[in-house]
Design a protein around this motif. Sequence first.
Motif, PDB file in Angstrom:
ATOM      1  N   MET A   1      35.311  -9.286 -19.573  1.00 58.01           N
ATOM      2  CA  MET A   1      35.748  -8.036 -18.988  1.00 58.01           C
ATOM      3  C   MET A   1      36.945  -8.287 -18.073  1.00 58.01           C
ATOM      4  N   VAL A   2      37.953  -7.445 -18.205  1.00 65.45           N
ATOM      5  CA  VAL A   2      39.121  -7.503 -17.339  1.00 65.45           C
ATOM      6  C   VAL A   2      38.962  -6.415 -16.284  1.00 65.45           C
ATOM      7  N   ARG A   3      39.014  -6.834 -15.032  1.00 64.76           N
ATOM      8  CA  ARG A   3      38.858  -5.892 -13.912  1.00 64.76           C
ATOM      9  C   ARG A   3      40.244  -5.599 -13.338  1.00 64.76           C
ATOM     10  N   ILE A   4      40.635  -4.315 -13.401  1.00 60.70           N
ATOM     11  CA  ILE A   4      41.982  -3.894 -13.028  1.00 60.70           C
ATOM     12  C   ILE A   4      41.921  -2.995 -11.796  1.00 60.70           C
ATOM     13  N   LEU A   5      42.701  -3.346 -10.798  1.00 60.91           N
ATOM     14  CA  LEU A   5      42.797  -2.544  -9.575  1.00 60.91           C
ATOM     15  C   LEU A   5      44.151  -1.848  -9.542  1.00 60.91           C
ATOM     16  N   LEU A   6      44.143  -0.541  -9.357  1.00 61.36           N
ATOM     17  CA  LEU A   6      45.352   0.228  -9.107  1.00 61.36           C
ATOM     18  C   LEU A   6      45.333   0.621  -7.637  1.00 61.36           C
ATOM     19  N   TRP A  65      51.265  -7.992   0.002  1.00 57.96           N
ATOM     20  CA  TRP A  65      50.059  -8.240  -0.784  1.00 57.96           C
ATOM     21  C   TRP A  65      50.192  -9.371  -1.799  1.00 57.96           C
ATOM     22  N   ALA A  66      51.377  -9.612  -2.305  1.00 55.65           N
ATOM     23  CA  ALA A  66      51.548 -10.640  -3.345  1.00 55.65           C
ATOM     24  C   ALA A  66      51.079 -12.023  -2.893  1.00 55.65           C
ATOM     25  N   PRO A  67      51.383 -12.451  -1.661  1.00 58.08           N
ATOM     26  CA  PRO A  67      50.894 -13.767  -1.246  1.00 58.08           C
ATOM     27  C   PRO A  67      49.363 -13.845  -1.194  1.00 58.08           C
ATOM     28  N   LEU A  68      48.723 -12.772  -0.757  1.00 56.92           N
ATOM     29  CA  LEU A  68      47.253 -12.754  -0.718  1.00 56.92           C
ATOM     30  C   LEU A  68      46.686 -12.843  -2.129  1.00 56.92           C
ATOM     31  N   ALA A  69      47.254 -12.056  -3.030  1.00 59.36           N
ATOM     32  CA  ALA A  69      46.788 -12.069  -4.417  1.00 59.36           C
ATOM     33  C   ALA A  69      47.040 -13.431  -5.057  1.00 59.36           C
ATOM     34  N   ALA A  70      48.214 -13.993  -4.807  1.00 61.86           N
ATOM     35  CA  ALA A  70      48.545 -15.301  -5.386  1.00 61.86           C
ATOM     36  C   ALA A  70      47.585 -16.380  -4.896  1.00 61.86           C
ATOM     37  N   GLU A  71      47.256 -16.329  -3.624  1.00 61.60           N
ATOM     38  CA  GLU A  71      46.312 -17.307  -3.063  1.00 61.60           C
ATOM     39  C   GLU A  71      44.952 -17.204  -3.737  1.00 61.60           C
ATOM     40  N   ALA A  72      44.578 -15.976  -4.132  1.00 59.55           N
ATOM     41  CA  ALA A  72      43.304 -15.756  -4.817  1.00 59.55           C
ATOM     42  C   ALA A  72      43.430 -15.936  -6.327  1.00 59.55           C
ATOM     43  N   GLY A  73      44.650 -16.238  -6.813  1.00 61.53           N
ATOM     44  CA  GLY A  73      44.853 -16.431  -8.249  1.00 61.53           C
ATOM     45  C   GLY A  73      44.854 -15.139  -9.042  1.00 61.53           C
ATOM     46  N   ILE A  74      45.250 -14.042  -8.399  1.00 69.24           N
ATOM     47  CA  ILE A  74      45.230 -12.732  -9.050  1.00 69.24           C
ATOM     48  C   ILE A  74      46.666 -12.246  -9.238  1.00 69.24           C
ATOM     49  N   PRO A  75      47.085 -12.007 -10.472  1.00 66.57           N
ATOM     50  CA  PRO A  75      48.433 -11.491 -10.693  1.00 66.57           C
ATOM     51  C   PRO A  75      48.577 -10.078 -10.131  1.00 66.57           C
ATOM     52  N   LEU A  76      49.727  -9.808  -9.530  1.00 70.89           N
ATOM     53  CA  LEU A  76      50.010  -8.506  -8.914  1.00 70.89           C
ATOM     54  C   LEU A  76      51.419  -8.084  -9.276  1.00 70.89           C
ATOM     55  N   VAL A  92      50.562   1.339 -19.101  1.00 66.31           N
ATOM     56  CA  VAL A  92      50.075   0.699 -17.881  1.00 66.31           C
ATOM     57  C   VAL A  92      48.930  -0.261 -18.221  1.00 66.31           C
ATOM     58  N   LEU A  93      48.089   0.121 -19.156  1.00 67.69           N
ATOM     59  CA  LEU A  93      47.025  -0.783 -19.613  1.00 67.69           C
ATOM     60  C   LEU A  93      47.643  -2.036 -20.229  1.00 67.69           C
ATOM     61  N   ASP A  94      48.664  -1.864 -21.062  1.00 71.88           N
ATOM     62  CA  ASP A  94      49.347  -3.022 -21.665  1.00 71.88           C
ATOM     63  C   ASP A  94      49.900  -3.949 -20.585  1.00 71.88           C
ATOM     64  N   THR A  95      50.502  -3.364 -19.564  1.00 73.20           N
ATOM     65  CA  THR A  95      51.040  -4.159 -18.456  1.00 73.20           C
ATOM     66  C   THR A  95      49.935  -4.964 -17.793  1.00 73.20           C
ATOM     67  N   ALA A  96      48.815  -4.316 -17.529  1.00 75.20           N
ATOM     68  CA  ALA A  96      47.689  -4.992 -16.880  1.00 75.20           C
ATOM     69  C   ALA A  96      47.157  -6.125 -17.745  1.00 75.20           C
ATOM     70  N   LEU A  97      47.036  -5.877 -19.033  1.00 74.27           N
ATOM     71  CA  LEU A  97      46.503  -6.905 -19.929  1.00 74.27           C
ATOM     72  C   LEU A  97      47.459  -8.097 -20.045  1.00 74.27           C
ATOM     73  N   LYS A  98      48.755  -7.827 -20.041  1.00 77.22           N
ATOM     74  CA  LYS A  98      49.732  -8.933 -20.075  1.00 77.22           C
ATOM     75  C   LYS A  98      49.622  -9.765 -18.803  1.00 77.22           C
ATOM     76  N   LEU A  99      49.464  -9.094 -17.664  1.00 80.66           N
ATOM     77  CA  LEU A  99      49.290  -9.833 -16.410  1.00 80.66           C
ATOM     78  C   LEU A  99      48.005 -10.657 -16.425  1.00 80.66           C
ATOM     79  N   ALA A 100      46.934 -10.066 -16.959  1.00 79.88           N
ATOM     80  CA  ALA A 100      45.659 -10.775 -17.029  1.00 79.88           C
ATOM     81  C   ALA A 100      45.785 -12.035 -17.863  1.00 79.88           C
ATOM     82  N   ALA A 101      46.586 -11.954 -18.926  1.00 80.64           N
ATOM     83  CA  ALA A 101      46.776 -13.121 -19.793  1.00 80.64           C
ATOM     84  C   ALA A 101      47.474 -14.265 -19.060  1.00 80.64           C
TER      85      ALA A 101
END
Length: 104
Positions: A1-6, A65-76, A92-101
Amino acid sequence: MVRILLVCAAGMSTSLLVQRMQKAAAARNLDVKIEAHAAPEFDSCYREFDVILVGPQLRFRKADWAPLAAEAGIPLDVINPVDYGMVNGEKVLDTALKLAATKE
């Protein structure tokens, strides 16, 4: 499951986008969890997600927010303003899935 936050200004302006993204994911049989949260909730919830997309109206917060996300290993990234304005759930879903990859 991919969990996406907007993340948006009040947590409500992205509700229609979330619905359209969920509809697009269902049509593709994708296992995703998509939630919208207001900017003040970012610190308390971002670690629960695999990908973070920021509403264009909050693009100025990416630097915070990017540094916090990067530290947690979460693409933003920031949602494309045209896709956001057109409420284009597919793109937007495609964008999220590409980031998840990129996380894997």
